[in-house]
Design an enzyme around this catalytic site. Sequence first.
Site, short mmCIF file in Angstrom:
data_model
loop_
_atom_site.label_atom_id
_atom_site.label_comp_id
_atom_site.label_asym_id
_atom_site.label_seq_id
_atom_site.Cartn_x
_atom_site.Cartn_y
_atom_site.Cartn_z
CD GLU A 13 -2.80 -0.62 2.59
OE1 GLU A 13 -2.27 -0.93 3.66
OE2 GLU A 13 -3.91 -0.09 2.49
N GLY A 79 -10.09 -8.36 8.94
CA GLY A 79 -10.92 -9.56 8.85
C GLY A 79 -12.38 -9.19 9.05
CG MET A 193 -3.85 -7.24 14.16
SD MET A 193 -2.52 -8.36 13.63
CE MET A 193 -1.53 -8.45 15.11
CD GLU A 194 -2.29 -2.75 12.42
OE1 GLU A 194 -3.38 -2.68 11.82
OE2 GLU A 194 -1.52 -3.71 12.29
CG ASP A 217 -8.79 -12.20 6.98
OD1 ASP A 217 -9.32 -12.43 8.07
OD2 ASP A 217 -7.98 -11.26 6.81
N1 SAH Z 1 1.95 -10.53 5.83
C1 SAH Z 1 1.72 -9.23 6.36
C2 SAH Z 1 1.34 -9.31 7.81
C3 SAH Z 1 -0.06 -9.09 7.98
S1 SAH Z 1 -0.54 -9.00 9.66
C4 SAH Z 1 2.97 -8.37 6.23
O1 SAH Z 1 4.03 -8.93 6.12
O2 SAH Z 1 2.84 -7.15 6.25
C5 SAH Z 1 -2.18 -8.61 9.39
C6 SAH Z 1 -2.47 -7.20 9.04
O3 SAH Z 1 -3.76 -7.14 8.44
C7 SAH Z 1 -2.53 -6.29 10.23
O4 SAH Z 1 -2.12 -4.99 9.84
C8 SAH Z 1 -4.01 -6.30 10.63
O5 SAH Z 1 -4.42 -5.03 11.03
C9 SAH Z 1 -4.75 -6.73 9.37
N2 SAH Z 1 -5.66 -7.88 9.44
C10 SAH Z 1 -6.19 -8.47 8.34
N3 SAH Z 1 -6.94 -9.52 8.68
C11 SAH Z 1 -6.91 -9.62 10.03
C12 SAH Z 1 -7.46 -10.55 10.97
N4 SAH Z 1 -8.21 -11.59 10.59
N5 SAH Z 1 -7.20 -10.37 12.29
C13 SAH Z 1 -6.41 -9.33 12.68
N6 SAH Z 1 -5.84 -8.45 11.83
C14 SAH Z 1 -6.08 -8.57 10.52
#
Ligand code: SAH
Length: 250
Positions: A13, A79, A193-194, A217
């Site tokens: 992004e 998610g 997560m943020e 997801d």
């Molecule tokens: N592979 C990614 C890591 C993703 S961690 C990388 O290397 O950057 C997941 C990220 O997507 C976090 O920023 C979180 O905010 C969001 N996210 C998407 N689906 C989520 C879920 N099911 N639970 C929690 N966070 C999720």
Amino acid sequence: MAVIGIMSAMHEELAAVLAAMPDEQRVRVAGRDFWVGHWHGHDVVAVLSRIGKVAAATTATVLLERFKVDALVFTGAAGGLAPHAQVGDVVVATGLVQHDMDASPLFPRYEVPLYGRARFDTDPALSEALAAAASQVLSDPAQHLGAQAIADFHLLSPRVHQGLIVSGDRFVSTTAESQALQRSLPDALAVEMEGAAVAQVCLDYGVPFAAVRTISDRADDDAHTDFNRFIREVASRYSLAILSQWLMHR
Ligand code: SAH
């Protein structure tokens, strides 16, 4: 002129945002690269949020203290929790809650101690403008996404939702946990997560905040499937198009 802070959760992004900024300069603070420049004539500072509440709160604090941003917009993936928040939809937060905050019995479940609240609201005008931009972008996904991605992820009629997003230091990837969250926070559209941590920092500084998340997801047992491909081919393109559309008309 107002300075706009853009926090991207994903490398892909941020890369797309930087490609749209003609003149960005890198400034390194707290181990993070902040990119100062312009986009559609606006003063912009773009940065990778980093993952999790504390990392994102630190990034937000630097944007506010050091770069004096007047508004902060977060983009990323999330998610889907509510049954109608489907993969490929976009959620614009009206408010955010930290689903892993629990200082009970001293404070009510989810309430952030000494703030007297669990829910941190986003700025209504900023959120409305981003939701309008998202609706515009999602009205014609083929303009922004490849045909294969649309087919593989079933993105024929994506929708924009506005409502509650919940945040916590956990990638929710089991049906059991997703259902538990839906039971305890029935209004929640999506989990990430943020966002709620950044919303709290923005409240501290009195700076308008908005959050836009593409559902990547369903936060269930299949949550890991094709996550990276979805970010690359869908979420990062939506984020770019929504921000661009918003800034162009701001
Ligand atoms: N592979 C990614 C890591 C993703 S961690 C990388 O290397 O950057 C997941 C990220 O997507 C976090 O920023 C979180 O905010 C969001 N996210 C998407 N689906 C989520 C879920 N099911 N639970 C929690 N966070 C999720």
